[in-house]
Scaffold this motif. Structure first.
Motif, mmCIF file in Angstrom:
data_model
loop_
_atom_site.group_PDB
_atom_site.id
_atom_site.type_symbol
_atom_site.label_atom_id
_atom_site.label_comp_id
_atom_site.label_asym_id
_atom_site.label_seq_id
_atom_site.Cartn_x
_atom_site.Cartn_y
_atom_site.Cartn_z
ATOM 1 N N THR A 46 0.854 -1.189 0.000
ATOM 2 C CA THR A 46 0.000 0.000 0.000
ATOM 3 C C THR A 46 0.888 1.235 0.000
ATOM 4 O OG1 THR A 46 -1.761 -1.148 1.190
ATOM 5 C CG2 THR A 46 -1.809 1.257 1.240
ATOM 6 N N LEU A 47 0.657 2.110 -0.939
ATOM 7 C CA LEU A 47 1.395 3.361 -1.077
ATOM 8 C C LEU A 47 0.430 4.510 -0.848
ATOM 9 C CD1 LEU A 47 3.817 5.153 -2.065
ATOM 10 C CD2 LEU A 47 2.937 4.783 -4.392
ATOM 11 N N GLU A 48 0.760 5.395 0.081
ATOM 12 C CA GLU A 48 -0.046 6.591 0.316
ATOM 13 C C GLU A 48 0.800 7.809 -0.019
ATOM 14 O OE1 GLU A 48 -1.420 6.353 4.350
ATOM 15 O OE2 GLU A 48 -2.957 4.888 3.824
ATOM 16 N N GLY A 49 0.186 8.788 -0.663
ATOM 17 C CA GLY A 49 0.926 9.983 -1.030
ATOM 18 C C GLY A 49 0.048 10.990 -1.731
ATOM 19 N N ALA A 73 -8.011 12.534 -11.106
ATOM 20 C CA ALA A 73 -7.034 12.999 -10.120
ATOM 21 C C ALA A 73 -6.125 14.034 -10.754
ATOM 22 C CB ALA A 73 -6.213 11.832 -9.610
ATOM 23 N N GLY A 74 -5.604 14.907 -9.908
ATOM 24 C CA GLY A 74 -4.678 15.916 -10.382
ATOM 25 C C GLY A 74 -3.603 16.178 -9.344
ATOM 26 N N PRO A 75 -2.611 16.956 -9.718
ATOM 27 C CA PRO A 75 -1.518 17.264 -8.799
ATOM 28 C C PRO A 75 -2.025 17.768 -7.446
ATOM 29 C CG PRO A 75 -1.003 18.068 -10.985
ATOM 30 C CD PRO A 75 -2.435 17.605 -11.023
ATOM 31 N N GLY A 76 -1.443 17.195 -6.382
ATOM 32 C CA GLY A 76 -1.798 17.580 -5.021
ATOM 33 C C GLY A 76 -2.882 16.742 -4.387
ATOM 34 N N ASP A 77 -3.608 15.944 -5.177
ATOM 35 C CA ASP A 77 -4.665 15.095 -4.622
ATOM 36 C C ASP A 77 -4.062 13.965 -3.788
ATOM 37 O OD1 ASP A 77 -6.574 16.601 -5.928
ATOM 38 O OD2 ASP A 77 -6.964 15.107 -7.499
ATOM 39 N N ALA A 78 -4.691 13.683 -2.651
ATOM 40 C CA ALA A 78 -4.293 12.533 -1.825
ATOM 41 C C ALA A 78 -4.707 11.258 -2.553
ATOM 42 C CB ALA A 78 -4.954 12.617 -0.458
ATOM 43 N N ILE A 79 -3.842 10.248 -2.473
ATOM 44 C CA ILE A 79 -4.099 8.989 -3.176
ATOM 45 C C ILE A 79 -3.558 7.824 -2.358
ATOM 46 C CG2 ILE A 79 -1.953 9.160 -4.511
ATOM 47 C CD1 ILE A 79 -3.475 7.854 -6.875
ATOM 48 N N THR A 80 -4.266 6.715 -2.434
ATOM 49 C CA THR A 80 -3.786 5.445 -1.893
ATOM 50 C C THR A 80 -3.744 4.464 -3.052
ATOM 51 O OG1 THR A 80 -4.756 5.877 0.278
ATOM 52 C CG2 THR A 80 -4.221 3.581 -0.236
ATOM 53 N N VAL A 81 -2.627 3.783 -3.179
ATOM 54 C CA VAL A 81 -2.451 2.796 -4.240
ATOM 55 C C VAL A 81 -2.192 1.448 -3.594
ATOM 56 C CG1 VAL A 81 -1.107 2.112 -6.263
ATOM 57 C CG2 VAL A 81 -1.395 4.549 -5.726
ATOM 58 N N LYS A 100 2.776 -1.656 -9.934
ATOM 59 C CA LYS A 100 1.617 -1.840 -10.806
ATOM 60 C C LYS A 100 0.391 -1.858 -9.898
ATOM 61 C CE LYS A 100 0.284 -4.629 -14.775
ATOM 62 N NZ LYS A 100 0.785 -5.686 -15.676
ATOM 63 N N ALA A 101 -0.530 -0.944 -10.136
ATOM 64 C CA ALA A 101 -1.707 -0.802 -9.282
ATOM 65 C C ALA A 101 -2.760 -1.851 -9.597
ATOM 66 C CB ALA A 101 -2.315 0.585 -9.449
ATOM 67 N N VAL A 102 -3.367 -2.392 -8.534
ATOM 68 C CA VAL A 102 -4.567 -3.201 -8.708
ATOM 69 C C VAL A 102 -5.784 -2.377 -8.280
ATOM 70 C CG1 VAL A 102 -3.428 -5.435 -8.531
ATOM 71 C CG2 VAL A 102 -4.335 -4.376 -6.472
ATOM 72 N N ARG A 103 -5.568 -1.438 -7.339
ATOM 73 C CA ARG A 103 -6.644 -0.546 -6.894
ATOM 74 C C ARG A 103 -6.049 0.824 -6.577
ATOM 75 N NH1 ARG A 103 -10.367 -2.529 -2.195
ATOM 76 N NH2 ARG A 103 -11.621 -3.248 -3.956
ATOM 77 N N ILE A 104 -6.768 1.873 -6.992
ATOM 78 C CA ILE A 104 -6.457 3.262 -6.661
ATOM 79 C C ILE A 104 -7.623 3.766 -5.814
ATOM 80 C CG2 ILE A 104 -6.193 5.595 -7.604
ATOM 81 C CD1 ILE A 104 -3.902 3.906 -8.466
ATOM 82 N N VAL A 105 -7.329 4.509 -4.751
ATOM 83 C CA VAL A 105 -8.385 5.102 -3.924
ATOM 84 C C VAL A 105 -8.147 6.610 -3.869
ATOM 85 C CG1 VAL A 105 -9.556 5.109 -1.692
ATOM 86 C CG2 VAL A 105 -8.472 2.991 -2.528
ATOM 87 N N ILE A 106 -9.155 7.358 -4.303
ATOM 88 C CA ILE A 106 -9.111 8.820 -4.270
ATOM 89 C C ILE A 106 -10.440 9.304 -3.706
ATOM 90 C CG2 ILE A 106 -8.931 10.936 -5.656
ATOM 91 C CD1 ILE A 106 -7.348 9.227 -7.702
ATOM 92 N N ASP A 107 -10.362 10.130 -2.661
ATOM 93 C CA ASP A 107 -11.580 10.649 -2.012
ATOM 94 C C ASP A 107 -12.555 9.540 -1.621
ATOM 95 O OD1 ASP A 107 -11.276 13.342 -1.629
ATOM 96 O OD2 ASP A 107 -12.174 13.916 -3.539
ATOM 97 N N GLY A 108 -12.036 8.416 -1.150
ATOM 98 C CA GLY A 108 -12.886 7.307 -0.715
ATOM 99 C C GLY A 108 -13.466 6.478 -1.855
ATOM 100 N N GLN A 109 -13.171 6.834 -3.085
ATOM 101 C CA GLN A 109 -13.674 6.110 -4.263
ATOM 102 C C GLN A 109 -12.627 5.108 -4.735
ATOM 103 O OE1 GLN A 109 -16.696 6.361 -6.118
ATOM 104 N NE2 GLN A 109 -15.853 4.619 -7.224
ATOM 105 N N ASN A 110 -13.033 3.841 -4.876
ATOM 106 C CA ASN A 110 -12.143 2.802 -5.388
ATOM 107 C C ASN A 110 -12.195 2.761 -6.905
ATOM 108 O OD1 ASN A 110 -11.576 2.019 -2.771
ATOM 109 N ND2 ASN A 110 -12.955 0.257 -2.811
ATOM 110 N N TYR A 111 -11.005 2.648 -7.507
ATOM 111 C CA TYR A 111 -10.863 2.440 -8.941
ATOM 112 C C TYR A 111 -10.066 1.149 -9.087
ATOM 113 C CZ TYR A 111 -12.294 7.292 -9.007
ATOM 114 O OH TYR A 111 -12.987 8.451 -8.825
ATOM 115 N N ASP A 112 -10.773 0.063 -9.377
ATOM 116 C CA ASP A 112 -10.152 -1.258 -9.422
ATOM 117 C C ASP A 112 -9.679 -1.584 -10.829
ATOM 118 O OD1 ASP A 112 -10.669 -1.513 -6.733
ATOM 119 O OD2 ASP A 112 -12.485 -2.713 -7.013
ATOM 120 N N MET A 113 -8.366 -1.551 -11.015
ATOM 121 C CA MET A 113 -7.759 -1.862 -12.311
ATOM 122 C C MET A 113 -7.801 -3.366 -12.579
ATOM 123 S SD MET A 113 -6.801 1.137 -13.255
ATOM 124 C CE MET A 113 -7.291 2.472 -12.173
ATOM 125 N N TYR A 114 -7.469 -4.134 -11.548
ATOM 126 C CA TYR A 114 -7.425 -5.602 -11.647
ATOM 127 C C TYR A 114 -8.169 -6.179 -10.439
ATOM 128 C CZ TYR A 114 -3.673 -4.784 -15.033
ATOM 129 O OH TYR A 114 -2.941 -4.361 -16.115
#
Length: 128
Positions: free
Chosen positions: A39-42, A86-94, A107-121
């Motif tokens: 899990t990567l947060e940034g 997403a854009g520069p400065g947005d908080a993200i969890t990968v 390689k992301a399987v899920r991206i989380v931005i503003d509590g919304q999941n974006y499931d790549m795999y």
């Protein structure tokens, strides 16, 4: 003999195409990535939707900028993630699989931005 003269160029072409595709297949697989997920947060530095894979540059709390590969363009679109998500400065969890060489690349399987999941795999997401 005439049949051999026709078959040989076809065999050579098939061999060349097969050998030329090997690096492409290796790039698109998971063999370069660790089996365990990280899990990567940034914060988002930039988003690129360019082929062959959309990518996000993410700065972690230590200041390291990570390259995060998303799914292929169709998978990324199916996840709901777009260039405007997403854009520069947005908080993200990968959540994803880090490069085996321990570089800041995953390689992301899920991206989380503003509590919304974006499931790549979605089929690759490991249970918590």
């Amino acid at each position: 003999m005439q049949n051999h003269a026709r078959i040989l160029p076809s065999i050579m072409l098939a061999a060349a195409l097969t050998l030329g595709a090997a690096p492409l297949l290796a790039h698109h697989g998971w063999s370069w990535a660790e089996g365990e997920q990280t899990t990567l947060e940034g914060t988002v530095e930039s988003v690129s939707m360019n082929p062959p894979h959309p990518t996000i540059q993410v700065r972690d709390a230590q200041g390291t900028v990570w390259q995060v590969d998303l799914g292929n363009p169709n998978q990324t679109a199916r996840s709901g993630f777009t260039a405007d998500t997403a854009g520069p400065g947005d908080a993200i969890t990968v959540i994803g699989n880090r490069n085996q060489d321990q570089s800041a690349h995953m390689k992301a399987v899920r991206i989380v931005i503003d509590g919304q999941n974006y499931d790549m795999y979605p089929e690759r997401i490991q249970a918590d």
